[in-house]
Design a protein around this motif. Structure first.
Motif, PDB file in Angstrom:
ATOM      1  N   ALA A  85       4.810  23.923   3.868  1.00 52.55           N
ATOM      2  CA  ALA A  85       5.581  22.804   3.332  1.00 52.55           C
ATOM      3  C   ALA A  85       5.003  21.491   3.844  1.00 52.55           C
ATOM      4  N   VAL A  86       4.888  20.533   2.939  1.00 54.34           N
ATOM      5  CA  VAL A  86       4.397  19.195   3.273  1.00 54.34           C
ATOM      6  C   VAL A  86       5.415  18.198   2.735  1.00 54.34           C
ATOM      7  N   GLY A  87       6.008  17.408   3.623  1.00 58.82           N
ATOM      8  CA  GLY A  87       6.896  16.362   3.145  1.00 58.82           C
ATOM      9  C   GLY A  87       6.168  15.447   2.190  1.00 58.82           C
ATOM     10  N   HIS A  88       6.853  15.042   1.112  1.00 54.91           N
ATOM     11  CA  HIS A  88       6.123  14.383   0.037  1.00 54.91           C
ATOM     12  C   HIS A  88       7.069  13.532  -0.796  1.00 54.91           C
ATOM     13  N   ALA A  89       6.549  12.459  -1.351  1.00 52.43           N
ATOM     14  CA  ALA A  89       7.284  11.659  -2.338  1.00 52.43           C
ATOM     15  C   ALA A  89       6.237  11.097  -3.277  1.00 52.43           C
ATOM     16  N   HIS A  90       6.096  11.734  -4.410  1.00 56.02           N
ATOM     17  CA  HIS A  90       5.095  11.276  -5.378  1.00 56.02           C
ATOM     18  C   HIS A  90       5.560   9.937  -5.953  1.00 56.02           C
ATOM     19  N   ILE A  91       4.959   8.848  -5.483  1.00 48.75           N
ATOM     20  CA  ILE A  91       5.371   7.513  -5.917  1.00 48.75           C
ATOM     21  C   ILE A  91       4.294   6.964  -6.840  1.00 48.75           C
ATOM     22  N   ASP A  92       4.600   6.901  -8.123  1.00 45.34           N
ATOM     23  CA  ASP A  92       3.653   6.338  -9.075  1.00 45.34           C
ATOM     24  C   ASP A  92       3.442   4.865  -8.770  1.00 45.34           C
ATOM     25  N   SER A  93       2.177   4.461  -8.685  1.00 43.51           N
ATOM     26  CA  SER A  93       1.865   3.088  -8.282  1.00 43.51           C
ATOM     27  C   SER A  93       2.279   2.064  -9.321  1.00 43.51           C
ATOM     28  N   ALA A  94       2.605   2.483 -10.485  1.00 42.74           N
ATOM     29  CA  ALA A  94       3.310   1.729 -11.535  1.00 42.74           C
ATOM     30  C   ALA A  94       3.596   2.757 -12.618  1.00 42.74           C
TER      31      ALA A  94
END
Length: 1004
Positions: free
Chosen positions: A261-270
């Protein structure tokens, strides 16, 4: 048995939802609320704390689209709460189904010196804020909330066109209503009970219906609920947990699948928000994640995109300081080694190199580390040039997930070696749970175990865990689930792990993995090759502008001693790299994003051209001679100097123009072209061979208009049934012809539907390329514009340029894999050829094309159609409306070398300067098929010259690099200019097919 199971599950779900979760926060008192709505753009947090606040109350509305409202909440911890953990519980008007796509806030405290101290974010799945871990009673509470009222644009399907995607057209009406802002007691035992019940409920749902393990879990749930007093949840939670403990303590099987498990937050740069809002989304998420790292010692959080770290450093330095501390502890993990999670299909090879170099330079400068792998879960397909580029940039592994979205074919591997066009391989992993936003649900964990394609020979996979796009990342609920599934009978084993460690372990247990050869084509989102042409065109031109700026600035630095603009070039490249993000360059963002992209990329192009102009003037000196600067090593005209400049002699060569059959014939010494009265190309003869590229009765240069209404993702998708309805645009408003400056020119004007176009057909002397310059005033809705070229060529495959080479694609549909590729990508050219004759199409700003092959009697026709413009309505309802310039070239009698040269020539035109001096190039490179990709000064500012070359034709070759300035030797370095342990030295080149080499020349 089934009835008993159903009753237990139904009972447990209702109690969990209606009694246990609401009791996690028990006693509550409302906070005093005041607010200040900003009239314009966001302000610095320090200014936010100093605003004048007006009274506000729960139940009031707030927040127009894209607005910012600062809230101040105050209160006092009741004396009766002494010894308890106290939190603020705040609901800004959330919809839990739209996590990451609506209002959000970043919470601040006032520091000792009055400075803003970020605490964590608020979002639908994360509505709490820590106040005091153990209260004494009587503590004063003051929190500041920077609330962002972003509109919900990704609503439930169908996606409806909306004007809310640009602040210039959005509604001023408030969107949200405050539900509550309270102080509350956090009941840790109830929280843990909720997780116990949730994990066991989700686990039993994935087990065989009558398995002993499932039956015992159901009995444990019944036993726990029997002792849980629903009116005294807090008092009886511990008793209920005791009944569940045996079910949770039963260890996993030795053969259980293992999940890293890898903590993650896929944040689109726009995407559905502008860049300025991404900056705040990143700050909110990283604030929450550094807070969670402090509270959860086993947790590890990974974040990619150096750009996002750079934003936090610039705009929220106090958050960046916390990130740096967590990175130093090895718990906040910079991933990916790229400037952003970019598209990898459309950027040039040089752009991908700069993604790696700027990303790795930032991570090394700020954190003293390099990324070992490329983390790119959500791009829309992956170029077959990538394996070599990743390996030559020093990466060891590649991680993605998006291919699981394929519409038709299930990808056959999860852990494998990916082989690129040159034969390079990179160790690759796809998570079998098919998501990069895992909640560690029982369904996801079971799916990973069940679907893992390498189960016979391997045991482990990755789970990126957390809400993305402003959803706040990993939650304490997720870390709680991970703790329970460290070893749990019937489930995979879950452990927080650095991806580097996962890939080391995976490679050790799978030393001889399966191999996938060629592109990772996404059988979805094919429209991304065409949507938002203005963004794509300016990006293409800005890329080339920067490559030329580096060339001429380096030449001027070596030849004239002029300063090399390192800082300005870095700034401009980083703007280009940002706009290669996988929702900007593909054209899938809101109108605001693309409006700004056009402005920014236009500015980059102007600034790059300014650098080139200044360098060329310095090199040419004062004078009145026509000095022609040639920025390429191939596709040269007469008298040109590759990568240098030469005086221009006047020429009287000219193409001819005659009227024929109501149309016009354009001829030069190489080709003869017949343009009909309808402006169509009905004949294109290679004069040396006598071959006509156009089949009789099947004219080329035919504009075709299709209805384009995909099933779901408007800007993203082209669905195959679009072909079922087509209108051939053969109507002509006017047609005229002339000879201008030695070129034969035909101008055709057309009006169709709501749009108009003017096409200028040009044949230059000495050229086998017919230029088709298209000025299109486009105002369509849900339409796709294609330009069709039926070719009298039996092409079993097309050759389409990609980074540093080309990829071959079959023209047949023998298998479902080929059939799925009904819209594919190219860079500057696509070539259809037989053994001894071919035709290429080159372009200056487009990426999508399709091919088909038809047989009538003994005649075989290969049709290549270029995708010019689309008109989807979501997320930008006026996508591509306006004027566009698109240049295409029909190259008659082409092979791979000619197609490569003509494609480069169209995109890198010579520039003339009035001056005195010719300019010798810094380097000359000889050898068949060898192309110089870039010439620049080294990133380390040593003054060394960097030259990148590649083999362009797909065959082995040898050549030589000749240096035109005093130097201390030539040695090979990595793509990102690191030294090699055993570098090849000297000017001799021996390249395998499509090999890329980066050479460092030390100046004497």
């Amino acid at each position: 048995m089934h009835e008993e199971t159903s009753l237990t599950v139904g009972r447990a779900n209702r109690v969990l939802t209606e009694r246990i979760r609401p009791a996690i926060h028990s006693a509550r008192v409302p906070l005093e609320i005041s607010a200040h709505a900003l009239p314009g753009e966001p302000i610095a947090p320090a200014d936010g704390l100093g605003l004048d606040y007006e009274p506000f109350a729960a139940g009031q509305q707030w927040g127009p689209a894209w607005g910012t409202t600062w809230f101040r909440v105050r209160g006092e911890v009741p004396a009766a709460w002494a010894g308890r953990r106290v939190e603020a519980v705040i609901d800004l008007g959330f919809d839990v189904n739209m996590t990451g796509f609506q209002c959000e806030a970043l919470v601040y405290r006032r520091g000792a010196d009055g400075e803003p101290v970020p605490v964590k974010s608020l979002n639908p799945r994360n509505q709490w804020v820590p106040v005091v871990p153990v209260a004494e009673g009587g503590e004063s509470v003051e929190l500041f909330l920077e609330g962002a009222s972003n509109p919900v644009l990704l609503d439930y399907h169908p996606f409806l066109p909306t004007q809310e995607g640009d602040i210039r057209t959005s509604s001023p009406e408030p969107l949200y209503r405050i539900r509550h802002m309270d102080l509350a007691v956090f009941e840790s035992e109830v929280f843990e009970l909720a997780l116990d019940v949730e994990v066991l409920l989700e686990l039993q749902a994935e087990l065989p219906e009558t398995s002993p393990r499932r039956m015992r879990i159901l009995q444990a749930l019944d036993d726990a609920l029997d002792v849980l007093d629903l009116q005294r949840i807090t008092d009886t939670a511990a008793d209920a947990r005791e009944r569940l403990a045996p079910a949770l303590e039963s260890p996993a099987d030795a053969s259980a699948h293992r999940i890293a498990a890898v903590g993650h937050a896929h944040i689109d740069s726009a995407w559905l928000w502008p860049v300025r809002e991404t900056i705040r989304k990143v700050a909110r998420t990283t604030s929450s994640m550094t807070t969670l790292l402090e509270e959860e010692p086993e947790f590890r959080y990974g974040m990619s995109s150096a750009q996002q770290y750079a934003w936090v450093k610039e705009h929220r330095p106090e958050v960046f300081a916390r990130i740096k501390d967590a990175v130093a502890e090895g718990r906040f993990l910079p991933l990916g080694g790229m400037w952003v999670e970019s598209d990898t299909v459309m950027p040039t090879g040089e752009s991908l190199v700069r993604q790696f170099s700027h990303g790795q330079r930032f991570f090394e400068r700020e954190f003293g580390i390099r990324s070992r792998g490329v983390w790119l879960p959500d791009s829309f397909g992956y170029s077959p040039a990538l394996p070599q580029l990743m390996r030559r940039a020093g990466f060891e592994w590649f991680f993605t997930q998006k291919i699981s979205w394929n519409q038709r074919n299930v990808f056959p591997h999860h852990t494998f070696d990916w082989e690129g066009i040159d034969g390079s391989r990179i160790f690759t992993h796809f998570p079998p749970m098919d998501t990069y936003n895992s909640q560690l649900s029982g369904m996801e964990v079971a799916k990973a175990s069940r679907q893992f394609k390498e189960n016979r020979v391997a045991t482990m996979s990755i789970a990126p865990v957390g809400w993305g796009d402003g959803g706040g990342g990993t939650t304490r609920e997720m870390t709680g689930k991970a703790a329970r599934m460290g070893s749990l009978e019937g489930a995979a084993r879950v452990e927080w792990k650095h991806p580097d460690d996962f890939f080391d372990d995976a490679k050790a247990e799978l030393p001889d993995p399966a191999v996938w050869v060629g592109e990772l084509y996404l059988e979805l989102h094919r429209g991304t090759l065409t949507s938002q042409h203005a963004t794509k065109a300016l990006h293409r031109w800005a890329e080339q502008g920067l490559i030329e700026a580096e060339l001429w600035a380096a030449t001027a630095a070596v030849r004239r001693g002029t300063p090399y603009p390192h800082d300005e070039l870095d700034r401009l490249w980083q703007l280009v790299l940002l706009h290669e993000f996988h929702d900007i360059l593909p054209g899938t963002s809101i109108a605001w994003v693309h409006r700004e992209a056009v402005e920014v990329l236009g500015g980059v192009l102007d600034d790059a051209r300014g650098i080139s102009d200044a360098a060329r003037r310095a090199l040419a000196g004062e004078g009145d001679r026509r000095i022609r600067f040639t920025p390429t090593s191939v596709g040269l005209g007469a008298g040109a100097v590759a990568l240098g400049a030469a005086a221009v002699d006047a020429s009287d060569a000219a193409a001819t123009l005659t009227e024929e059959d109501g149309g016009f014939r354009l001829e030069n010494e190489l080709v003869s072209i017949l343009v009909s009265a309808e402006g169509l190309i009905t004949s294109a003869v290679d004069r040396a061979s006598g071959r006509d590229a156009i089949p009789a009765g099947r004219p080329a240069n035919l504009f075709q208009l299709h209805q384009d209404f995909p099933n779901m993702w408007d800007a993203w998708d082209i669905d195959r049934y679009y072909r079922n309805r087509v209108e051939d645009l053969t109507g002509v408003s006017s047609i005229s012809a002339s000879v201008e400056g030695g070129a034969a020119v035909v101008v055709v004007e057309r009006a169709f539907s709501e749009s108009r176009l003017t096409q200028t057909i040009v044949l230059q002397p000495g050229s086998r390329t017919v230029l088709l310059r298209n000025d299109i005033d486009w105002h369509e809705t849900e339409k796709l514009l294609k330009l069709a070229f039926p070719l009298d060529v039996f092409a079993r495959e097309t050759l389409a340029e990609t980074q540093f080479g080309f990829q071959r694609r079959a023209t047949h549909v023998n298998t479902s894999w080929e059939a799925a590729k009904f819209e594919t990508s190219m860079h500057r050219f696509v070539l259809a050829q037989e053994e001894d004759f071919g035709v290429a199409l080159v372009n200056d700003s487009i990426y999508g094309y399709d091919t088909s092959r038809e047989v009538e009697g003994d005649d075989v026709t290969t049709t290549v159609r270029l995708s010019l413009l689309r008109a989807p309505r979501f997320p930008d309802p006026e996508t591509d409306h306006g004027s566009h310039e698109i240049e295409v070239g029909l190259v008659v009698g082409a092979d791979a070398a000619i197609a490569t040269a003509e494609g480069i020539r169209m995109n890198a035109l010579p520039t003339e300067v009035r001056g005195a001096d010719e300019v010798e190039p810094l380097v000359r490179v000889t050898g068949p098929g060898i192309v110089v990709s870039s010439v620049k000064l080294a990133d380390d500012r040593s003054g060394d010259v960097i030259v990148r070359v590649y083999e362009s034709l797909g065959r082995r070759t040898t050549g030589e690099v000749e240096v035109g300035f005093p130097h201390d030797g030539i040695r090979e370095v990595t793509l990102i200019e690191d030294e090699l342990d055993e570098p090849r030295t000297g000017g001799a080149l021996s390249l395998r097919p499509f090999e890329v080499r980066t050479l460092r020349i030390s100046r004497a």
